[in-house]
Design an enzyme around this catalytic site. Sequence first.
Site, PDB file in Angstrom:
ATOM      1  CG  ASP A   1     -38.069   7.775  17.429  1.00  0.00           C
ATOM      2  OD1 ASP A   1     -38.011   6.543  17.310  1.00  0.00           O
ATOM      3  OD2 ASP A   1     -37.429   8.563  16.703  1.00  0.00           O
TER       4      ASP A   1
ATOM      5  CG  HIS B   1     -42.074   3.678  17.005  1.00  0.00           C
ATOM      6  ND1 HIS B   1     -41.201   3.607  18.072  1.00  0.00           N
ATOM      7  CD2 HIS B   1     -41.681   4.756  16.267  1.00  0.00           C
ATOM      8  CE1 HIS B   1     -40.305   4.577  17.966  1.00  0.00           C
ATOM      9  NE2 HIS B   1     -40.575   5.283  16.886  1.00  0.00           N
TER      10      HIS B   1
END
EC number: 3.3.2.10
Length: 322
Positions: A103, A298
Amino acid sequence: MGAPTERLVDTNGVRLRVVEAGEPGAPVVILAHGFPELAYSWRHQIPALADAGYHVLAPDQRGYGGSSRPEAIEAYDIHRLTADLVGLLDDVGAERAVWVGHDWGAVVVWNAPLLHADRVAAVAALSVPALPRAQVPPTQAFRSRFGENFFYILYFQEPGIADAELNGDPARTMRRMIGGLRPPGDQSAAMRMLAPGPDGFIDRLPEPAGLPAWISQEELDHYIGEFTRTGFTGGLNWYRNFDRNWETTADLAGKTISVPSLFIAGTADPVLTFTRTDRAAEVISGPYREVLIDGAGHWLQQERPGEVTAALLEFLTGLELR
């Protein structure tokens, strides 16, 4: 191999809490977390990489957890974020490391070989691909693309707004972020996330019926406890440097990443709805490999720890680090 330990390291004007494992003198692997996470998000990879013969350094990055949280927004620009991790190498006497990030940590590690080429042996990034430099400031590009629609990165720009929402109920924030992100194919979720209107970011995420199978209540409580103590402003300030980072890295235009690089992503990661993995070739000139994990979302290294660790170890084994 002994259990991971924690210590505080002074680096680049801040103090970082670092989870460390492995033998000093072994090849160094830095693990850089994303938003809103901690070094704890690498809890599955840290012992596995250490057992494989690597010296692992996983910091709570500035603004997070047990690390310094400077007040100034500009204290979170990409130059400082990368320099923090260079300081960890200096602390252990390592010339270079393999930089691994997820991320926002991926953004840091993609920039590391451009800003600190002599300190980077290789790069592995999760969830956020390498992207060429934008032609205009990033927030301008986002506004052009999303128009009047809601987009979380733009929502995060104004100091105090998202902070109040996320800090208001850290348990709700973490519960919805961990369990409420939906895959790209979920059209109703996509419409809800984009719809114009006054709702905030967490308001738009569904309340999950239960925790995903990959995280326990105890593990979630670790995050909730830390963010209840620190708030989310430190992490949000990273987003508030998008344009500043663009302005202060103009000299990097045209430069490419020549070290070996790996990108790992889940096919159900909503980040892939507004980024393009096929543009990596424009910024990576060295050896490059892409691994897509079917059905993964994610929170990749937590959702699919075995597959992520295996991909990292295969990548590391192919490098000349010793």
